[in-house]
Structure formats: structure tokens, C-alpha cells
Design a protein around this motif. Structure first.
Motif, mmCIF file in Angstrom:
data_model
loop_
_atom_site.group_PDB
_atom_site.id
_atom_site.type_symbol
_atom_site.label_atom_id
_atom_site.label_comp_id
_atom_site.label_asym_id
_atom_site.label_seq_id
_atom_site.Cartn_x
_atom_site.Cartn_y
_atom_site.Cartn_z
ATOM 1 N N ARG A 95 -16.564 46.734 -14.351
ATOM 2 C CA ARG A 95 -15.235 46.767 -14.032
ATOM 3 C C ARG A 95 -14.601 46.337 -15.698
ATOM 4 N N THR A 96 -13.444 46.471 -15.878
ATOM 5 C CA THR A 96 -12.927 46.501 -17.245
ATOM 6 C C THR A 96 -12.500 45.075 -17.542
ATOM 7 N N LEU A 97 -12.468 44.481 -18.882
ATOM 8 C CA LEU A 97 -12.250 43.201 -19.211
ATOM 9 C C LEU A 97 -10.946 42.854 -18.521
ATOM 10 N N GLU A 98 -9.851 43.627 -18.671
ATOM 11 C CA GLU A 98 -8.410 43.503 -18.347
ATOM 12 C C GLU A 98 -8.633 42.867 -16.560
ATOM 13 N N LYS A 99 -9.407 43.747 -15.741
ATOM 14 C CA LYS A 99 -9.635 43.316 -14.502
ATOM 15 C C LYS A 99 -10.496 41.973 -14.306
ATOM 16 N N ASP A 100 -11.397 41.868 -15.065
ATOM 17 C CA ASP A 100 -12.298 40.715 -14.801
ATOM 18 C C ASP A 100 -11.686 39.389 -15.171
ATOM 19 N N LEU A 101 -10.738 39.580 -16.454
ATOM 20 C CA LEU A 101 -9.968 38.171 -16.745
ATOM 21 C C LEU A 101 -8.560 38.168 -15.783
ATOM 22 N N VAL A 102 -9.085 37.911 -14.770
ATOM 23 C CA VAL A 102 -7.584 37.781 -13.491
ATOM 24 C C VAL A 102 -6.721 36.712 -14.012
ATOM 25 N N ASN A 103 -5.374 37.480 -14.056
ATOM 26 C CA ASN A 103 -4.091 36.595 -14.513
ATOM 27 C C ASN A 103 -4.113 36.373 -15.811
ATOM 28 N N VAL A 104 -5.143 36.510 -16.973
ATOM 29 C CA VAL A 104 -5.136 36.194 -18.347
ATOM 30 C C VAL A 104 -5.169 37.732 -18.875
ATOM 31 N N ASP A 105 -4.220 37.989 -19.679
ATOM 32 C CA ASP A 105 -4.218 39.316 -20.660
ATOM 33 C C ASP A 105 -4.735 39.032 -21.753
ATOM 34 N N PRO A 106 -6.080 39.855 -21.685
ATOM 35 C CA PRO A 106 -6.998 39.699 -23.230
ATOM 36 C C PRO A 106 -6.041 40.249 -24.209
ATOM 37 N N ALA A 107 -5.144 41.072 -24.131
ATOM 38 C CA ALA A 107 -4.395 41.515 -25.501
ATOM 39 C C ALA A 107 -2.817 40.443 -25.765
ATOM 40 N N ALA A 108 -2.810 39.597 -24.813
ATOM 41 C CA ALA A 108 -1.690 38.800 -25.213
ATOM 42 C C ALA A 108 -1.989 37.800 -26.540
ATOM 43 N N ASP A 109 -0.688 37.250 -26.901
ATOM 44 C CA ASP A 109 -0.988 36.282 -27.917
ATOM 45 C C ASP A 109 -1.642 35.033 -27.521
ATOM 46 N N GLY A 110 -2.369 34.566 -28.546
ATOM 47 C CA GLY A 110 -3.096 33.176 -28.169
ATOM 48 C C GLY A 110 -4.617 33.781 -27.117
ATOM 49 N N VAL A 111 -4.824 34.864 -26.969
ATOM 50 C CA VAL A 111 -6.016 35.332 -26.467
ATOM 51 C C VAL A 111 -6.813 36.097 -27.276
ATOM 52 N N THR A 112 -8.016 35.758 -27.446
ATOM 53 C CA THR A 112 -9.037 36.736 -28.230
ATOM 54 C C THR A 112 -10.173 36.595 -27.775
ATOM 55 N N VAL A 113 -10.807 37.852 -27.269
ATOM 56 C CA VAL A 113 -12.167 37.989 -26.726
ATOM 57 C C VAL A 113 -13.246 38.654 -27.494
ATOM 58 N N ASP B 98 -5.346 29.929 -27.573
ATOM 59 C CA ASP B 98 -4.704 29.081 -28.686
ATOM 60 C C ASP B 98 -3.188 29.365 -28.170
ATOM 61 N N ASP B 99 -2.882 28.419 -27.225
ATOM 62 C CA ASP B 99 -1.720 28.539 -26.298
ATOM 63 C C ASP B 99 -1.053 29.737 -25.970
ATOM 64 N N PRO B 100 -1.791 30.373 -25.083
ATOM 65 C CA PRO B 100 -1.208 31.606 -24.644
ATOM 66 C C PRO B 100 -0.262 31.424 -23.657
ATOM 67 N N GLU B 101 0.717 32.486 -22.961
ATOM 68 C CA GLU B 101 1.515 32.312 -21.965
ATOM 69 C C GLU B 101 0.812 31.850 -20.614
ATOM 70 N N ARG B 102 -0.228 32.643 -20.270
ATOM 71 C CA ARG B 102 -1.071 32.238 -19.039
ATOM 72 C C ARG B 102 -2.349 31.554 -19.505
ATOM 73 N N THR B 103 -2.598 30.435 -18.806
ATOM 74 C CA THR B 103 -3.727 29.621 -19.299
ATOM 75 C C THR B 103 -4.630 29.382 -18.113
ATOM 76 N N ASP B 104 -4.358 29.920 -16.771
ATOM 77 C CA ASP B 104 -5.296 29.745 -15.688
ATOM 78 C C ASP B 104 -5.778 31.308 -15.247
ATOM 79 N N ARG B 105 -6.996 31.172 -15.297
ATOM 80 C CA ARG B 105 -7.846 32.499 -14.778
ATOM 81 C C ARG B 105 -8.052 32.501 -13.546
ATOM 82 N N GLY B 106 -7.686 33.538 -12.747
ATOM 83 C CA GLY B 106 -8.141 33.521 -11.367
ATOM 84 C C GLY B 106 -9.592 33.732 -11.218
ATOM 85 N N ILE B 107 -10.191 33.083 -10.282
ATOM 86 C CA ILE B 107 -11.465 33.070 -9.859
ATOM 87 C C ILE B 107 -11.651 33.689 -8.324
#
Length: 907
Positions: free
Chosen positions: A835-853, A879-888
């Protein structure tokens, strides 16, 4: 999490006949190496096997088996056991052996003791690791703990060998005890003689005055002396005795009684007793006995000289009227008057006076009920179907025995039945059979004949069956209760019968009916298949099949629905001989031995319930055995495994104990009698299987994880390896590897040094084992978010036993600021396994500010469309992103869907 369990080598089970709680005295266990845990498993689980120790190494019992706890009994607390390493099936010539023992001391009389130690874990007290002597034979002296506790006064005394009636004193010699400090009392026949003697020590001689002791030494009487402590009579010593004799008594060195009918020594005097026995006397008949007598100088006394003669009379208080005697100078006759038992003494008579008399010896008179007794056989004939096929003429065979072979007109072979007749030297018929004291028998002339032939004796006839090809040499015999009365010269019978398992189908248990088939029916050849369902299909009863196959086992199918008369019968009975036949898809309702019939051509039976489809698949095998099966892996994957399961075996032998060579076998993974996976055509070389594998991915996807056993089809194996089945097994690279826990699972490991995950708060790795014990399922959302960091050796493997039956429950993992080693998290049986990284990191946007993968090496930054496989890991910096809870997501593992993805069967 299950970490590296060890494989137990050596079978454990109830092998003896003495339960552990009932065993008394010394115990002995022989092993190839020091392994206290393994030895204690035997101590806790095994029955003890009784073993009588010998008094010396020469008469010690010889054992060859390890993995057996012997319960050793000794005479007096000390004894010897001999272990013959050269006869061991698996390890002849091993450099050293380990002997575990309890309730005793063990001392090898040969071989260097390399190591000793205690066994604190169980009832086995100690062990000794001993180097193997040059001849490969250990002599072990065993001294029981009870022996050490025997009273110090225990020992022996020996009355001097020769006492004459005119002696004024005699000597008593002591041995094997601590000094008696309080003086001793001499006792004869249990009566205190009233005299107390000075204390005596070990090996000292006590001189007893005949007058003071109150003895009256008369010719022919026994003197028995017993020593006690003077203050009590609790410490009795073992005693010896001697017979009071006239002066000539100490001049006789040898006295032998000779059976004049055979010129063989029947019995001889040794000290105060006899060795061997006199010939039995028939009522109304007599035996003639001579004697060999030598004096103290070794000179033979000539009984043919008128000066000396042989005498005989009843012993004191012996039974009268049983025998009478006739003396003839150099020999005597004992005539049997009536059936019974009495005692006699023999005498050396010199000029009419008895100079020596032997100890008493038993005489047995027997009533001869055999009115058909014969001296010689003049005629012996063998008949088949009423025709004479062979007879004895002038001491040699005339004619020849019929061959046991497959007739040319069909594919059946028939046992040979031969009836015997005989006449004595007077031309009288010698009656043979169950109503006569005489029966005819057959004796193989050598081991080769014994292996080729099956012999069934019926009084006046014999049935010769066979298997294999060759010539069997035999002798025919006429026997009675006392043994062989007549034996023919050697005769030869040709055998050309393919070896196989005898298999008879019947509708009900009827041994008499089955035995009739066994006696008179031919055997119909049948080649079995290599796997259940691909062998021949049978529909007939009342046929004895001779089932042959390639390798160690074969398969045949019985189709109940195809039977002419009883289609759909609820159960069927199968009679078997020369091997085993076990149903692989049906329940056995009853089993037992074939008893109470005149033939042993069929040995056992099983009653089997008919399955719903009416067909019963049988695994057919000969009496084969093996020492062990082994495997390098502790677990194997059902749905996925990077490599087939390697298996091996050793010690494969046939029913005669011969090593199997240049043959093939089927190796199997079995659980509760069901074959889960197998490999056919595995080579057997010199009794061993090596470099064989079983493809565990051939196991049905819906089989539950758990233990399975490595077996060889049709082979009784002493120790069988166990393998834990998991859903998936992955090989790990040497060094450090990262991997994921995509769905709830318990982990299994081989050759894994560490399993850790990254602690974001402390910015360090921590051990997985600090939170999860062996076999625990990891299902917490925070823990499923974290990837695994594994340190491993070259041959390391990781097994996943996924959760399949609990209700899915999603959750969240909070991503605090800092680095996270993240695990992939999704149903690995979906989305083609990626699956894609975007789909695997549920509720956390890998392109959002404060998130680097980044990838797991932290070399490449991943964008939202990057592909993530089912067991990938990646680094996430927060680093203080807007969303901080990953859906498991916690879906159940679906073995069928996962198998479809891995094996390209998904439609």
C-alpha cells in the motif's frame, strides 16, 4: 514470543515394568553425554526395567541400550553390570559414555573417569562420564546404599575344610567384618555352647576345643559354627560347614558318577555338595552307574581291583520303596520300583569297610506312560495331497520337497502343506498328532532359511510358507515332551514368493473363518500406491492380498460401496500379517490378535467404521524401525516460509534388524494421526535419510498453528522430532535487520540475539522482552506502531503466529515529537500485499508540516505515494504537526487471502 526451544534427543515414555514409586534399590541410566535435564525427564516419566546384577564381571548381565532406567537388584548389596558399547545400534565406538545412578555408588572397573557430578534436579543422584575401554565393554561395580548401612559385624566365617572324628579341636576363620570387641560366643544348631572366646578381628582364626565346645564329632555328621557378639545375638555372621569324616575322607580329591549308557559324567562331588544330577529312572527299569575316583595325590582308584569297590545305599531318613540297588564292584544299578523321589549316598568300599561316603543326592523315578516308545525310525515319508513327495531311503532323501512359488496360471502363490508318516524298526507305525506323544516339526538349518520360511506345525503335518527368493535348508523332526527323538538329514525347499503385507477383508470378526483362508488360500499380488488415494481400489472380501510397494510404505483403498453383496456396510474387518495396515481416513472401532486357531498365518485384525463416502484409505507397511527423526528448524511456516523444512533420520532397519540401504521413504509432518504435508521418494542410504525436505507451504492454509511431528511413513521411530507450525517464517540477514508487526501476532525465533524497538521518549532502543513474555500476542496499538530491530546470526529465522479469531479493534498510537521507527500496519492479505505510505500512516499526512518520513536506513525521504510492503519499516520524524495520533488497524490475519497474494492465486 517463543525464543529458541531445545530439541530433546532420546525417547521418553513408560518402557519398563516397575513404576518409579515402586522401584527399590540402585538405579542406572546410560546416556551419550552429560545432560541433567534430559536424564531427569527419564527419571520423572519412565518406568524402571528390572535387572539382576552378577556377582562378578564374568557373570554380569550385558546391556546395550541407552535411554532406559534399570532398577538393579544385587545379591548382598554389591553386584556387576556390563555395558557393551560395540553392540549399540546408533553409537558403536563412542569415545565416552555417561552413567547416571541413584541409591548406590558406581565404580567402573575399567575405563578412565573423565568427570563426575551431582544431579540436584531430580532423583538421579550422581553421574560419571567414563572413557570407553579399548574393547568397548564397561564393567560397572554397583554398591547399594543399603549395603553401606549393613551392621559392621556382618561377615563370614569358614570352618576348616576337613575335620576327622578323632580331632580334639578345629579352626574357624573370620573375614569381611569389623573386629568384635566384646568377645564371641560359638553356637551350633542355634544352641549357645556356654563358652566365651577372646575378641577376634577380620581374617583371624579362632581355635575351638571340641570338648569345651561340647561337640561330639561323629563320622558323617555336619559341623556348622556361627559367631555372635557375646552381649547379644543380633549380629550373626554368615556360616560355613564341613562334614566330619574318617581319615580317608581327606584323601579323596575327585568323585564323579558316570552314566554308563553314554559314558558321560552325570554328576560330581564338590566339597559338601553335588554338581549336576543323576539320570532319571523309569519305573520298572534301571540305570547303570560307574565312578571316577581319585585320591589326594591325583591317582585314580581302580574299582576293578577286588580291594576297592563302589557302594550305594539310601541316605539317612530317605524315602524307602522307591528304588532298589545292585552292586557289581566297579558299578551299581539303581532300579525304579515306584514313581517318587528319594536320596542316596555313594561309597568307596575298601576291603569290605566304607572309607568314604559322599553327600546325599536325589534320585527321581518316573512313570513311563508312553506305550508307543520306539528306539529307531525305519521309514519317514512326506505327503502332499495324498501323494508321497519325499522319503528317507538308506539315510538319504529320495524325492524332493515342492517349491513355494507363484503358480504360472495366475498371480497367486500358495503355501505348501506336508503330512508326515513314520514307522519304527519293527515296522510299527509311529502315531503322529495331537492324540499322540509324538509330533512332526521342522527346524531351519540356518538363519537364511529362518528368514525365508514361515513354519506352521499341526501335529502330523506342517505348513511351509515363505517370502523372498532363495533356497531354504531344513530338517524334519519327530518330537515328544522331552525333545527331539528323531531328525532327518537336511532337505532343501525352493522359495520364490515376493515379500509383502498380507491383507484380508471380511465383514465381521471370525478368526476361524480367517484362519481357513490363511491355511488354504493363495496370496494375490497387489502393488500399492505412493500416497493415499492413488493406490489400487479393492472391492472384494475373502481374498488374501500380498501387498508390495516401493519405499517404506504404500497405500491401498477399499471401496465398500463397490461390494457386490454388502454395499454401504457400517463397518468392515481387516486381517493382517507380516506388517501393518492402518486407515488414514477412518476410525478403528476394535483391534486385537488372532488367537484360538490352528494357524498363525494371520496375526492381527482391526474393525474399521465405514466413512460417509464408503472408501477407506490404508497405509500399508512392513515391520520397519528407526532410531530418530531430526530437523534443523524449531518452527516452520504454513502460509509462507523462506525455505522448506530440512529433515533427517537415522537407524533405519527392517524386521530382521538389517540396515536398510538403497531404498526410498516418505517423510511426513503429522498431527493427531493426520498427514499435513509429505515428501515421497526420499533416499535411504546405509540406514540414514539426509538432505531431505518437506514443503510446509503444501499444508492446507486453514490448518491452525501448533506442534507437528516429523515421521517416516510406515516406520516405528523411537524418537520423533517436533516442529512448531506458525503462519509465516522469514529468514533474517546476519547482523541487524528491521521488520514489522503488521497485524497482532506472537513471535518465534531461532538464532536471534536481540529484538528491540525504538523508544522515542528516551531516544534509545529497548528490549521487546521487557514487555512481552514467551508466547504473548502483541496487539497493543502503541506497540504495533513500532518497528522491530533484530540482531541475529547467519541462520536466524523469525516466525509469526498471527491472531485469526478475535474481533478486530482499531486504536490510536500517539506520535510524540522526535524520531519513530514505525511498523507497517495493514491486512497483509489485501492490496496485493503493498500500500502507499499515505494509506499506511492512517490519519497522519506524511507531507504535512512537522512530519518527515525516511526509509529504514534514513537515507531517502519518502513521499506520500511511496510503496510500503507488508513487513517494511520506516523512520518518521515528528515536530509539532497538526495531527499527532496515527490510526492503528487491528484486522484478523486471513491465511487464505494471504496465500492467494503470495502464490498468485488471487482472482
Amino acid at each position: 514470543m517463543v525464543i529458541g526451544s531445545a530439541t530433546l534427543v532420546g525417547g521418553v515414555g513408560a518402557v519398563g515394568d516397575v513404576p518409579p514409586e515402586e522401584a527399590e534399590g540402585p538405579e542406572l541410566l546410560i546416556e551419550t553425554n552429560v545432560d541433567n535435564d534430559h536424564a531427569c525427564t527419564h527419571d520423572e516419566a519412565d518406568n524402571r526395567t528390572a535387572l539382576d546384577a552378577g556377582d562378578s564381571p564374568e557373570d554380569a548381565p550385558v546391556v546395550t541400550d541407552d535411554h532406559v532406567i534399570w532398577n538393579v537388584t544385587t545379591d548382598g548389596g554389591e553386584g556387576f553390570v556390563r555395558f557393551d558399547n560395540t553392540e549399540h545400534e546408533s553409537y558403536p565406538g563412542l569415545d565416552s559414555w555417561v552413567f547416571y545412578y541413584a541409591d548406590a555408588d558406581l565404580e567402573p572397573t575399567d575405563g578412565e573417569v573423565l568427570e563426575t557430578g551431582d544431579v540436584p534436579e531430580c532423583g538421579l543422584d550422581n553421574y560419571a562420564n567414563v572413557s570407553t575401554p579399548e574393547d568397548g565393554v564397561f564393567d560397572l561395580q554397583i554398591t547399594s546404599d543399603e549395603y553401606e548401612e549393613v551392621d559392621d559385624a556382618a561377615g563370614e566365617i569358614n570352618v576348616e575344610d576337613d575335620i576327622n572324628a578323632d580331632d580334639e579341636s578345629f579352626d574357624v576363620t573370620t573375614s569381611d567384618y569389623t573386629e568384635l570387641t566384646d568377645g564371641v560366643v560359638l553356637v551350633e544348631d542355634g544352641q549357645d555352647n556356654g563358652e566365651t572366646y577372646d575378641s577376634v578381628g577380620d581374617g583371624e582364626t579362632l581355635t575351638v576345643d571340641v570338648v569345651d565346645a561340647g561337640f561330639d564329632l561323629n563320622d558323617g555328621e555336619d559341623v556348622t559354627a556361627t559367631l555372635y557378639e557375646s552381649d547379644s545375638q543380633e549380629n550373626e555372621l554368615d556360616t560355613d560347614s564341613t562334614t566330619v569324616e574318617e581319615a580317608v575322607g581327606d584323601e579323596i580329591e575327585e568323585f564323579e558318577i558316570v552314566d554308563r549308557s553314554t559314558d558321560e559324567v552325570a554328576a560330581y562331588v564338590h566339597g559338601d555338595h553335588w554338581h549336576d544330577e543323576l539320570p532319571h529312572v523309569d519305573e520298572g527299569a534301571d540305570v547303570s552307574l560307574g565312578a571316577n575316583i581319585e585320591d589326594a595325590d591325583g591317582e585314580e582308584i581302580d574299582l576293578s581291583d577286588e580291594e576297592y569297590s563302589l557302594g550305594i545305599e539310601l541316605a539317612d531318613e530317605a524315602e524307602e520303596d522307591v528304588v532298589t540297588f545292585h552292586e557289581h564292584g566297579d558299578h551299581v544299578h539303581i532300579e525304579g520300583e515306584e514313581e517318587g523321589h528319594t536320596e542316596v549316598v555313594f561309597q568307596l568300599v575298601h576291603d569290605g569297610h566304607v572309607e568314604y561316603e559322599t553327600p546325599s543326592i536325589a534320585v527321581e523315578v518316573e512313570h513311563d506312560e508312553d506305550e508307543t516308545e520306539f528306539e529307531e525310525v525305519s521309514t519317514f515319508e512326506l505327503h502332499q495331497d495324498g501323494e508321497t513327495v519325499a522319503s528317507i531311503d538308506g539315510g538319504e532323501w529320495d524325492g524332493e520337497l515342492p517349491a513355494i512359488e507363484e503358480p504360472p496360471f495366475d498371480d497367486r502363490f500358495v503355501a505348501v502343506t506336508l503330512t508326515a508318516t513314520a514307522e519304527d524298526e519293527h515296522g510299527n507305525e509311529i502315531e503322529l498328532g495331537s492324540d499322540s506323544p509324538y509330533e512332526v516339526g521342522v527346524e531351519p538349518d540356518d538363519d537364511a532359511a529362518a528368514e525365508l520360511l514361515s513354519i506352521d506345525e499341526h501335529g502330523d503335518s506342517v505348513v511351509l510358507d515363505g517370502e523372498g527368493s532363495g533356497t531354504a535348508d531344513v530338517t524334519f523332526q519327530i518330537r515328544d515332551a522331552d525333545g527331539v527323538e528323531y531328525e532327518t538329514p537336511v532337505a532343501s525347499v525352493d522359495v520364490d514368493v515376493p515379500p509383502g503385507v498380507k491383507f484380508l477383508v471380511e465383514t465381521n470378526v471370525d478368526h476361524g473363518h480367517a484362519a481357513t483362508h490363511g491355511l488354504y488360500d493363495g496370496r494375490t499380488a497387489l502393488d500399492a500406491g505412493a500416497a493415499p488415494g492413488d493406490g489400487p481400489v479393492l472391492v472384494d472380501d475373502h481374498v488374501i492380498w500380498n501387498v508390495t510397494y516401493d519405499g517404506t510404505a504404500g497405500y491401498v483403498t477399499y471401496d465398500s460401496d463397490g461390494h457386490d453383496i454388502y454395499p454401504g456396510l457400517d463397518s468392515w474387518v481387516f486381517y493382517i500379517a507380516d506388517g501393518e495396515a492402518e486407515p488414514v481416513n477412518a476410525e478403528v472401532l476394535e483391534r486385537g490378535e488372532v488367537e484360538g486357531v490352528e494357524t498363525d498365518t494371520l496375526e492381527e485384525y482391526i474393525k474399521v467404521e465405514t466413512p460417509d463416502d464408503g472408501t477407506i484409505d490404508f497405509q500399508v507397511s512392513r515391520d520397519l524401525s528407526a532410531n530418530s527423526t531430526t530437523t534443523e528448524n524449531e518452527f516452520a511456516g504454513i502460509v509462507a516460509d523462506d525455505e522448506p523444512l530440512p529433515v533427517a533420520a537415522d537407524g533405519l532397519t527392517d524386521a530382521d534388524g538389517a540396515t536398510i540401504d538403497d531404498d526410498e521413504a516418505t517423510v511426513q509432518l503429522v498431527r493427531d494421526g493426520t498427514v499435513l504435508a509429505q515428501t515421497h521418494g526420499v533416499s535411504i542410504d546405509d540406514g540414514e535419510i539426509s538432505d531431505a525436505t518437506i514443503d510446509t507451504e503444501a499444508i492446507a492454509d486453514d490448518v491452525e498453528p501448533g506442534p507437528a511431528t516429523v515421521e517416516i511413513a510406515g516406520v516405528e521411530t523411537e524418537t520423533e522430532a517436533q516442529v512448531e507450525l506458525v503462519h509465516e517464517a522469514h529468514s533474517l540477514e546476519n547482523g541487524f535487520t528491521t521488520t514489522s508487526l503488521p497485524q497482532p501476532a506472537a513471535l518465534h525465533t531461532e538464532s536471534v540475539d536481540t529484538i528491540e524497538w525504538w523508544d522515542t521518549d528516551n531516544q534509545s532502543y529497548v528490549s521487546l522482552g521487557a514487555q512481552y513474555g514467551d508466547g504473548d500476542t502483541i496487539a497493543n496499538p502503541d506497540d504495533m506502531h513500532r518497528g522491530l530491530y533484530i540482531g541475529a546470526a547467519d541462520d536466524a529465522r523469525l516466525g509469526y503466529e498471527f491472531e485469526t479469531d478475535s474481533k478486530p479493534a482499531p486504536g490510536d498510537a500517539h506520535l510524540s515529537n522526535g524520531w519513530h521507527l514505525a511498523s507497517s500496519n495493514f491486512a497483509v492479505g489485501e492490496d496485493d500485499g503493498t500500500r502507499t505510505l499515505e494509506k499506511d500512516l492512517v490519519n497522519v499526512d506524511p507531507a504535512a508540516d512537522g512530519v518527515t518520513v525516511f526509509d529504514y536506513e534514513q537515507r531517502t525521504q519518502l513521499d506520500p505515494s511511496a510503496s510500503i510492503a507488508g513487513f517494511d519499516t520506516y523512520w518518521v520524524y515528528v515536530d509539532d504537526p497538526e495531527r499527532t495520533d496515527r490510526g492503528i488497524v487491528r484486522p484478523n490475519y486471513d491465511p487464505v487471502d494471504r496465500s492467494d497474494i503470495l502464490h498468485g492465486t488471487d482472482e
